[in-house]
Each structure stands twice: as structure tokens, then as C-alpha cells.
Design a protein around this motif. Structure first.
Motif, PDB file in Angstrom:
ATOM      1  N   ALA A   1      33.123  -1.915 -14.448  1.00 13.37           N
ATOM      2  CA  ALA A   1      33.163  -0.966 -14.623  1.00 13.37           C
ATOM      3  C   ALA A   1      32.689   0.223 -15.209  1.00 13.37           C
ATOM      4  CB  ALA A   1      34.987  -1.080 -15.230  1.00 13.37           C
ATOM      5  N   VAL A   2      32.441  -0.106 -16.409  1.00 12.52           N
ATOM      6  CA  VAL A   2      31.268   0.700 -17.235  1.00 12.52           C
ATOM      7  C   VAL A   2      29.930   1.106 -16.957  1.00 12.52           C
ATOM      8  CG1 VAL A   2      30.730   1.073 -19.562  1.00 12.52           C
ATOM      9  CG2 VAL A   2      32.139  -0.244 -19.773  1.00 12.52           C
ATOM     10  N   ALA A   3      29.356  -0.040 -16.018  1.00 10.17           N
ATOM     11  CA  ALA A   3      27.916   0.360 -15.541  1.00 10.17           C
ATOM     12  C   ALA A   3      28.842   1.474 -13.958  1.00 10.17           C
ATOM     13  CB  ALA A   3      27.709  -1.380 -14.653  1.00 10.17           C
ATOM     14  N   ARG A   4      29.127   0.655 -13.601  1.00  8.84           N
ATOM     15  CA  ARG A   4      29.876   1.600 -12.777  1.00  8.84           C
ATOM     16  C   ARG A   4      29.905   3.403 -13.015  1.00  8.84           C
ATOM     17  NH1 ARG A   4      34.469   4.058  -9.611  1.00  8.84           N
ATOM     18  NH2 ARG A   4      34.290   4.594  -7.595  1.00  8.84           N
ATOM     19  N   THR A   5      30.471   4.003 -14.064  1.00  6.87           N
ATOM     20  CA  THR A   5      30.955   4.715 -14.472  1.00  6.87           C
ATOM     21  C   THR A   5      29.235   5.949 -15.509  1.00  6.87           C
ATOM     22  OG1 THR A   5      32.898   4.061 -15.365  1.00  6.87           O
ATOM     23  CG2 THR A   5      31.822   6.307 -16.784  1.00  6.87           C
ATOM     24  N   GLU A   6      28.234   4.946 -15.210  1.00  8.50           N
ATOM     25  CA  GLU A   6      27.429   5.182 -15.928  1.00  8.50           C
ATOM     26  C   GLU A   6      26.377   5.440 -14.788  1.00  8.50           C
ATOM     27  OE1 GLU A   6      26.421   2.632 -20.333  1.00  8.50           O
ATOM     28  OE2 GLU A   6      25.987   1.882 -18.870  1.00  8.50           O
ATOM     29  N   PHE A   7      26.224   4.972 -13.701  1.00  9.16           N
ATOM     30  CA  PHE A   7      25.425   5.374 -12.545  1.00  9.16           C
ATOM     31  C   PHE A   7      25.591   6.522 -12.019  1.00  9.16           C
ATOM     32  CE2 PHE A   7      24.813   4.974  -7.874  1.00  9.16           C
ATOM     33  CZ  PHE A   7      23.463   4.418  -8.030  1.00  9.16           C
ATOM     34  N   HIS A   8      27.716   6.763 -11.555  1.00  8.03           N
ATOM     35  CA  HIS A   8      28.067   7.727 -11.573  1.00  8.03           C
ATOM     36  C   HIS A   8      27.759   8.932 -12.279  1.00  8.03           C
ATOM     37  CE1 HIS A   8      30.768   7.460  -7.971  1.00  8.03           C
ATOM     38  NE2 HIS A   8      30.993   6.185  -8.659  1.00  8.03           N
TER      39      HIS A   8
ATOM     40  N   LYS B   1      20.414   1.259 -17.115  1.00  3.47           N
ATOM     41  CA  LYS B   1      21.137   0.221 -18.018  1.00  3.47           C
ATOM     42  C   LYS B   1      22.266  -0.046 -16.845  1.00  3.47           C
ATOM     43  CE  LYS B   1      24.414   0.376 -21.821  1.00  3.47           C
ATOM     44  NZ  LYS B   1      24.949   1.494 -22.548  1.00  3.47           N
ATOM     45  N   ALA B   2      22.768   0.436 -15.755  1.00  2.00           N
ATOM     46  CA  ALA B   2      24.085   0.110 -15.438  1.00  2.00           C
ATOM     47  C   ALA B   2      23.517  -0.849 -13.977  1.00  2.00           C
ATOM     48  CB  ALA B   2      24.574   1.484 -14.307  1.00  2.00           C
ATOM     49  N   ARG B   3      21.956  -0.345 -13.705  1.00  2.00           N
ATOM     50  CA  ARG B   3      21.413  -0.957 -12.625  1.00  2.00           C
ATOM     51  C   ARG B   3      21.294  -3.015 -13.167  1.00  2.00           C
ATOM     52  NH1 ARG B   3      18.048   3.959 -11.312  1.00  2.00           N
ATOM     53  NH2 ARG B   3      18.417   4.598  -9.050  1.00  2.00           N
ATOM     54  N   SER B   4      20.726  -2.813 -14.435  1.00  2.00           N
ATOM     55  CA  SER B   4      20.428  -4.122 -15.166  1.00  2.00           C
ATOM     56  C   SER B   4      22.070  -5.018 -15.448  1.00  2.00           C
ATOM     57  CB  SER B   4      20.014  -3.531 -16.521  1.00  2.00           C
ATOM     58  OG  SER B   4      21.391  -3.660 -17.337  1.00  2.00           O
ATOM     59  N   VAL B   5      22.645  -4.126 -15.413  1.00  2.00           N
ATOM     60  CA  VAL B   5      24.246  -4.889 -15.180  1.00  2.00           C
ATOM     61  C   VAL B   5      24.245  -4.958 -13.355  1.00  2.00           C
ATOM     62  CG1 VAL B   5      26.519  -4.709 -15.841  1.00  2.00           C
ATOM     63  CG2 VAL B   5      25.994  -3.804 -17.028  1.00  2.00           C
ATOM     64  N   LEU B   6      24.500  -4.484 -12.790  1.00  2.00           N
ATOM     65  CA  LEU B   6      23.920  -4.722 -11.373  1.00  2.00           C
ATOM     66  C   LEU B   6      23.559  -6.030 -11.463  1.00  2.00           C
ATOM     67  CD1 LEU B   6      25.783  -3.986  -9.025  1.00  2.00           C
ATOM     68  CD2 LEU B   6      23.770  -2.459  -8.504  1.00  2.00           C
ATOM     69  N   SER B   7      22.680  -6.242 -11.423  1.00  2.00           N
ATOM     70  CA  SER B   7      21.320  -6.817 -11.356  1.00  2.00           C
ATOM     71  C   SER B   7      22.165  -9.226 -11.576  1.00  2.00           C
ATOM     72  CB  SER B   7      20.088  -7.012 -11.487  1.00  2.00           C
ATOM     73  OG  SER B   7      19.412  -6.908 -12.568  1.00  2.00           O
ATOM     74  N   ARG B   8      22.513  -8.178 -13.070  1.00  2.01           N
ATOM     75  CA  ARG B   8      23.126  -9.521 -13.493  1.00  2.01           C
ATOM     76  C   ARG B   8      24.960 -10.362 -13.349  1.00  2.01           C
ATOM     77  NH1 ARG B   8      26.673  -9.771 -17.676  1.00  2.01           N
ATOM     78  NH2 ARG B   8      26.343  -7.150 -18.289  1.00  2.01           N
ATOM     79  N   LEU B   9      25.315  -9.362 -12.574  1.00  3.78           N
ATOM     80  CA  LEU B   9      26.723  -9.401 -12.207  1.00  3.78           C
ATOM     81  C   LEU B   9      26.610 -10.251 -10.566  1.00  3.78           C
ATOM     82  CD1 LEU B   9      29.095  -6.800 -13.912  1.00  3.78           C
ATOM     83  CD2 LEU B   9      28.711  -9.459 -14.522  1.00  3.78           C
ATOM     84  N   LEU B  10      25.312  -9.159  -9.809  1.00  3.26           N
ATOM     85  CA  LEU B  10      26.068  -9.503  -7.991  1.00  3.26           C
ATOM     86  C   LEU B  10      25.722 -10.638  -7.681  1.00  3.26           C
ATOM     87  CD1 LEU B  10      26.815  -7.303  -6.024  1.00  3.26           C
ATOM     88  CD2 LEU B  10      23.941  -7.209  -5.542  1.00  3.26           C
ATOM     89  N   PRO B  11      24.255 -11.429  -8.625  1.00  2.00           N
ATOM     90  CA  PRO B  11      24.251 -13.003  -7.386  1.00  2.00           C
ATOM     91  C   PRO B  11      25.876 -13.494  -7.856  1.00  2.00           C
ATOM     92  CG  PRO B  11      22.459 -12.080  -9.355  1.00  2.00           C
ATOM     93  CD  PRO B  11      23.529 -11.212  -9.742  1.00  2.00           C
ATOM     94  N   PHE B  12      26.937 -13.500  -8.600  1.00  3.49           N
ATOM     95  CA  PHE B  12      28.456 -13.899  -8.939  1.00  3.49           C
ATOM     96  C   PHE B  12      28.593 -13.814  -7.559  1.00  3.49           C
ATOM     97  CE2 PHE B  12      26.431 -14.223 -13.234  1.00  3.49           C
ATOM     98  CZ  PHE B  12      26.187 -15.841 -13.327  1.00  3.49           C
TER      99      PHE B  12
END
Length: 106
Positions: free
Chosen positions: A31-38, A59-70
Motif C-alpha cells: 500500500a505504501v509503495a503504491r502511494t509512492e508510485f502514484h 523505492k516503489a518498484r523495489s517493493v513491487l519486485s520483492r512482493l510480486l514473485p509471491f
């Protein structure tokens, strides 16, 4: 105050709240990463100096790349980042976060 300036102010406030709550475990990283990306997208549209926007997006993309594989998202173009951020949003609070995924499920 222009619409973009108003949105920028609103997004900065939302990001500050998200960061504060994330530190308390209230809002998940996605949720924080989405806000940062927007916010990075709004800053990119309104500022000539995009260093802050680039930092937030990275910073947001790093969270995306960490979580998306799950929870991988098949059939969505890599370039459609906002759809990927929307996909990772938790729905446990009963809140739907966006319409960017609809074009892939309809």
C-alpha cells in the motif's frame, strides 16, 4: 491552485500518513509503495526536476519486485506498473484500490 498542484498536495499528505502508519505495521508495504508510485507520477508531471519522482518510483518498484514473485500476475504487460501495484493491494479491509486491473479480467 491548479488541479495537479492540489493532487500533489493530497498525495504528499497521503504518503506521509502511509509512511507513518507503515512504521507502526498499520499499512502493508504494498500500500505504501503504491502511494509512492502514484506520487512519483504526479511529481513527474508537475516538476521539472524529477529527482524526487525518480527516487520514489525506484523505492516503489523495489517493493513491487520483492512482493510480486509471491503473487505473480500473468497476462499483464510489465510496462503496466500501476496494474501490478493494484494487484498487490490487500483487500482484507474491504477496499478496492483501482480500476487498472479491470481491462485484464473483463
Amino acid at each position: 491552485m491548479t488541479l495537479l498542484t492540489s493532487r500533489r498536495k493530497y498525495m504528499r499528505t497521503a504518503l506521509a500518513k502511509a509512511q507513518e502508519r507503515a512504521g507502526k505495521g498499520f499499512w502493508p508495504d504494498a500500500a505504501v509503495a503504491r502511494t509512492e508510485f502514484h506520487l512519483s507520477q504526479i511529481l513527474r508531471q508537475t516538476d521539472k526536476d524529477s529527482a524526487e519522482a525518480d527516487g520514489l518510483a525506484a523505492k516503489a518498484r523495489s517493493v513491487l519486485s520483492r512482493l510480486l514473485p509471491f503473487d505473480p500476475l500473468d497476462g499483464v504487460a510489465e510496462e503496466d506498473e500501476i496494474a501490478m501495484f493494484d494487484h498487490l493491494q490487500p483487500v482484507f479491509g474491504g477496499r478496492f484500490t483501482g480500476t487498472s486491473l479491470l481491462k485484464y479480467v473483463v
